[in-house]
Design a protein around this motif. Structure first.
Motif, short mmCIF file in Angstrom:
data_model
loop_
_atom_site.label_atom_id
_atom_site.label_comp_id
_atom_site.label_asym_id
_atom_site.label_seq_id
_atom_site.Cartn_x
_atom_site.Cartn_y
_atom_site.Cartn_z
N LEU A 178 -8.87 -2.54 7.63
CA LEU A 178 -7.66 -3.01 6.94
C LEU A 178 -7.86 -3.30 5.45
O LEU A 178 -7.00 -2.91 4.63
CB LEU A 178 -7.09 -4.24 7.65
N ASN B 190 -5.65 -1.29 2.72
CA ASN B 190 -4.79 -1.97 1.74
C ASN B 190 -5.12 -1.52 0.31
O ASN B 190 -4.22 -1.32 -0.51
CB ASN B 190 -4.95 -3.48 1.86
N GLU C 87 -2.63 0.32 -2.35
CA GLU C 87 -2.41 -0.27 -3.68
C GLU C 87 -2.70 0.75 -4.78
O GLU C 87 -1.97 0.83 -5.78
CB GLU C 87 -3.32 -1.49 -3.87
N VAL D 296 -0.79 0.41 7.10
CA VAL D 296 -0.46 -0.29 5.86
C VAL D 296 0.68 0.48 5.22
O VAL D 296 0.60 1.70 5.05
CB VAL D 296 -1.67 -0.36 4.91
N THR E 39 3.30 0.81 -1.10
CA THR E 39 3.62 -0.25 -2.05
C THR E 39 4.81 0.12 -2.93
O THR E 39 5.30 -0.71 -3.69
CB THR E 39 2.41 -0.54 -2.95
#
Length: 271
Positions: free
Chosen positions: A109, A113, A117, A139, A142
Motif C-alpha cells: 500500500l 500510494n 501520487e 489506490v 489523485t
C-alpha cells in the motif's frame, strides 16, 4: 420434514473402491453448506430457496435450516423486498486476513500510494483465486477523473491484464496446475495460443494490452515476485486511460509501475 442432519464426520469403511480410498470421511451438513455457497457464488442474480435447492440438487426442506444459519452468520444475505439470497464478501474478507495476504497488502500500500501520487493514475493489486483474479488492494487516482476497481473484484484470469501477468510470471509448477483447472472449466480452451501469449508477456517483462472487460482502457501490469515462492504471487496493475488535460504516455506509466513492483517485490522477499 428435514432428514437427520448431523455435523459429525462419518468414516467410510476400508476396503471400498477407488473413490472410498480418496475420500475416507464425509460431513454431510458441511458439504451441504459448501454446496450452497459455491452455487450462489456463481449466480449473477439473487436466488430463491427453490432455485438454490434446484441448483444443489436438494429440496427446500433439506436446505432451509442451512440457508438460515448461513444468513445468520453473514455468509449470505436476503435481498430487500423478497426471499432471495446472495453471497456476501465475508469469505473474501476471511481470505484477506490470511497472514500472507495481509502482509502483502501492508507492504504494497505505501508504494501503491506513492505511484498514484506521482502519476495521477489508480492502481490495484490482484492475486490468483482458482481460475480468476481477486483484487485485494487498490489506490484511487489523485486526479478528478480515473478508472479503478473495487476490492473483491473478480474476473477470469484469461480476460484480464492482471491475469495474464500472473499466469506469465508464476512458477511453472503453478502454471501447470492452473492449465489443468482451465481445461476442466473449458475443455475447448486453446492452451497453445495462451502459452504463446504468455511467452510474449514474459519476453516483454510486463503486460500492455487492451482491457478484456472495458473499452478504451489499456491494462498495464507488472508482476510482484516473491523470492521464496519462485514466481509471481500478485500483479500490480494500472487501468490506463489517456487524459487530454494532462496527457501521459503509457511508457512512462509502465516505467513507474515497474519501479513500484520492484520495490514491493524486494520488500516482500525480505519480509
Amino acid at each position: 420434514m428435514d432428514p437427520p442432519d448431523s455435523g459429525a464426520e462419518s468414516a467410510v469403511a476400508d476396503g471400498g473402491g477407488a473413490d472410498d480410498k480418496e475420500r475416507r470421511y464425509s460431513a454431510p451438513a458441511l458439504e451441504k453448506g459448501l454446496d450452497i455457497l459455491e452455487f450462489l457464488s456463481e449466480c449473477r442474480d439473487p436466488q430463491s430457496l427453490q432455485q438454490i435447492g434446484d441448483g444443489v440438487g436438494r429440496t427446500k426442506g433439506e436446505i432451509f435450516r442451512m440457508v438460515s444459519v448461513l444468513a445468520e452468520r453473514g455468509y449470505i444475505e436476503r435481498t430487500e423486498g423478497d426471499d432471495r439470497f446472495r453471497v456476501t464478501d465475508r469469505l473474501f474478507r476471511l481470505g484477506l486476513n490470511r497472514p500472507v495476504n495481509r502482509s502483502l497488502v501492508e507492504i504494497a500500500l505505501p508504494t501503491m500510494n506513492a505511484f498514484a501520487e506521482s502519476t495521477g493514475y489508480a492502481c490495484h493489486l490482484a492475486v490468483p483465486s482458482g481460475t480468476q483474479i481477486a483484487v485485494i488492494a487498490r489506490v484511487e487516482s489523485t486526479s478528478h477523473i480515473g478508472f479503478t476497481v473495487r476490492i473483491g473484484y473478480r474476473q477470469p484470469l484469461i480476460l484480464t491484464g492482471s491475469g495474464h501477468c500472473l499466469m506469465a510470471f508464476m512458477s511453472a509448477r503453478r502454471r501447470h496446475r492452473l492449465y489443468e483447472e482451465l481445461r476442466r472449466d473449458d475443455p475447448w480452451i486453446d492452451l497453445d495460443a495462451l502459452t504463446q501469449t504468455l511467452d510474449a508477456v514474459r519476453a516483454a517483462g510486463h503486460v500492455r494490452r487492451p482491457s478484456g472487460i472495458s473499452e478504451a482502457v489499456v491494462d498495464l501490469s507488472h508482476p510482484i515476485v516473491d523470492g521464496h515462492e519462485g514466481g509471481a504471487v500478485a500483479a500490480l496493475t494500472c487501468p490506463y486511460l489517456r487524459m487530454r488535460n494532462t496527457p501521459q504516455e503509457p511508457e512512462a506509466i509502465l516505467e513507474a509501475l515497474a519501479q513500484a513492483a520492484r520495490r514491493i517485490s524486494d520488500a516482500l522477499s525480505l519480509d
